[in-house]
Design a protein around this motif. Structure first.
Motif, short mmCIF file in Angstrom:
data_model
loop_
_atom_site.label_atom_id
_atom_site.label_comp_id
_atom_site.label_asym_id
_atom_site.label_seq_id
_atom_site.Cartn_x
_atom_site.Cartn_y
_atom_site.Cartn_z
N ARG A 198 7.96 10.17 -5.48
CA ARG A 198 8.04 9.71 -4.09
C ARG A 198 7.22 10.64 -3.21
NH1 ARG A 198 13.36 9.17 -0.18
NH2 ARG A 198 12.37 7.77 1.32
N ILE A 199 6.49 10.06 -2.29
CA ILE A 199 5.67 10.84 -1.36
C ILE A 199 6.52 11.14 -0.13
CG2 ILE A 199 3.61 10.83 0.07
CD1 ILE A 199 2.31 9.06 -2.09
N ARG A 222 -2.49 12.69 -1.14
CA ARG A 222 -3.54 12.34 -0.17
C ARG A 222 -4.50 11.32 -0.75
NH1 ARG A 222 -5.29 17.05 3.86
NH2 ARG A 222 -3.22 17.69 4.44
N ALA A 223 -4.82 11.48 -2.04
CA ALA A 223 -5.74 10.54 -2.67
C ALA A 223 -5.11 9.15 -2.81
CB ALA A 223 -6.17 11.06 -4.05
N SER A 260 4.72 16.40 -2.02
CA SER A 260 4.38 16.47 -0.60
C SER A 260 3.21 15.56 -0.28
CB SER A 260 4.02 17.91 -0.24
OG SER A 260 3.48 17.97 1.06
N MET A 261 3.26 14.96 0.91
CA MET A 261 2.14 14.11 1.33
C MET A 261 0.89 14.94 1.57
SD MET A 261 3.23 13.19 5.24
CE MET A 261 1.83 12.18 5.53
N GLN A 314 0.83 -1.20 0.00
CA GLN A 314 0.00 0.00 0.00
C GLN A 314 0.87 1.25 0.00
OE1 GLN A 314 -2.47 -0.68 3.52
NE2 GLN A 314 -4.25 -0.65 2.16
N VAL A 315 0.27 2.37 -0.38
CA VAL A 315 1.00 3.65 -0.42
C VAL A 315 0.97 4.29 0.96
CG1 VAL A 315 1.09 5.94 -1.44
CG2 VAL A 315 0.38 3.99 -2.84
N PHE A 316 2.16 4.53 1.50
CA PHE A 316 2.32 5.26 2.74
C PHE A 316 3.46 6.26 2.55
CE2 PHE A 316 0.46 1.24 4.33
CZ PHE A 316 -0.63 1.78 4.98
#
Length: 168
Positions: free
Chosen positions: A113-114, A135-136, A128-129, A93-95
């Protein structure tokens, strides 16, 4: 007409170890190299006489003020930042810290990259996160679609890949 501006929304306090090291290095460089140099130049300009008409003195005072503001900001910000130095348990998952590959409706792929809001300007592939797309994408898995309402209209991306290893 009022000059009031509402305060900026609070940004996320997370940062990668590389980003934190860059901020500490900037703070150290400002404090140990740039500030003493500007203070010396300011003292030299002040010794020239009438300060009210001394352009060099006025310029150096403004320069010193800018350096001091940045030093105060970095010290305050570094005290609240949380360094995220481990990968999450669910790497599918994306974190925070994930490298993601997405494809838009036209078939164009993008890889980024987040990262935290204090380091997204360090590399062109960082976002940016706190950005709407990031965020999505948070907590999404490959194969998921995300749609955002943008000023130019609705746009959809397909999440193709999530990895926590830096690309070669």
């Amino acid at each position: 007409m009022s000059r009031y501006r509402p305060p900026a929304p609070k940004s996320s306090p997370y940062i990668t170890p590389e980003g934190a090291a860059r901020l500490r290095a900037e703070l150290d460089r400002l404090w140990r190299e740039e500030r003493p140099e500007v203070v010396r130049a300011l003292a030299d300009a002040a010794a020239e006489g009438d300060r009210s008409e001394n352009a060099e003195y006025i310029y150096r005072k403004k320069q010193l003020g800018g350096i001091d503001r940045r030093i105060r900001f970095l010290r305050r910000r570094l005290s609240v930042l949380k360094v995220v130095d481990r990968t999450p348990a669910g790497t599918e998952q994306v974190f925070f810290g994930a490298w993601v590959t997405v494809e838009d409706e036209t078939g164009a792929e993008a890889r980024f990259r987040i990262v935290g809001p204090d380091e997204f300007d360090q590399a062109p592939e960082y976002i940016s996160m706190d950005a709407p797309l990031a965020r999505a994408l948070l907590k999404r898995s490959p194969g998921d679609e995300v749609t955002l309402e943008l000023a130019a209209g609705r746009k959809t991306w397909l999440l193709l890949e999530v990895t926590y290893e830096a690309p070669d």
